[in-house]
Design a protein around this motif. Structure first.
Motif, mmCIF file in Angstrom:
data_model
loop_
_atom_site.group_PDB
_atom_site.id
_atom_site.type_symbol
_atom_site.label_atom_id
_atom_site.label_comp_id
_atom_site.label_asym_id
_atom_site.label_seq_id
_atom_site.Cartn_x
_atom_site.Cartn_y
_atom_site.Cartn_z
ATOM 1 N N PHE A 25 0.833 -1.196 0.000
ATOM 2 C CA PHE A 25 0.000 0.000 0.000
ATOM 3 C C PHE A 25 0.874 1.255 0.000
ATOM 4 O O PHE A 25 0.554 2.248 -0.659
ATOM 5 N N TYR A 40 -6.660 2.494 1.659
ATOM 6 C CA TYR A 40 -7.274 1.591 2.632
ATOM 7 C C TYR A 40 -8.783 1.808 2.731
ATOM 8 O O TYR A 40 -9.553 0.867 2.855
ATOM 9 N N ARG A 46 -8.754 -0.357 -2.672
ATOM 10 C CA ARG A 46 -8.198 -1.407 -1.821
ATOM 11 C C ARG A 46 -8.296 -2.770 -2.499
ATOM 12 O O ARG A 46 -7.365 -3.577 -2.434
#
Length: 101
Positions: A25, A40, A46
């Motif tokens: 990420f 997120y 995501r």
């Protein structure tokens, strides 16, 4: 979320995978110029990152396939929503065409 962000995240994930770099990420956020928290929180972004991460680690396991199916479902739902929105815009334009100059 803008579609532009979705395209950037997809592109960055593909580039990281192609160059053999780990898809994290943090790396995706940095390369796509998107906040890590945004990756997120936004379920579509995501899902893209998770799908690419899973593909990188367990591409053909049952878990990997389930994640890929979930990602594809999200993409199809987004595409269907966009098509519906465009169809509604076309119907409105046909009913009430803009005045000619």
């Amino acid at each position: 979320m803008s579609e532009n962000a979705l395209v950037r995240v997809e592109r960055v994930c593909a580039e990281l995978a192609t160059t053999g770099q780990p898809i994290t990420f943090t790396a995706v956020a940095e390369h796509a110029h998107i906040g890590r928290a945004t990756l997120y929180r936004d379920k579509q972004l995501r899902a893209v990152v998770d799908e690419h991460r899973t593909r990188q680690t367990d591409a053909r396991t049952l878990t990997g396939l389930a994640t890929e199916v979930a990602h594809l479902r999200t993409v199809v739902e987004t595409l269907a929503a966009t098509v519906t929105k465009h169809e509604e815009q076309l119907r409105r334009l046909r009913r009430n065409p803009p005045p000619r100059r």
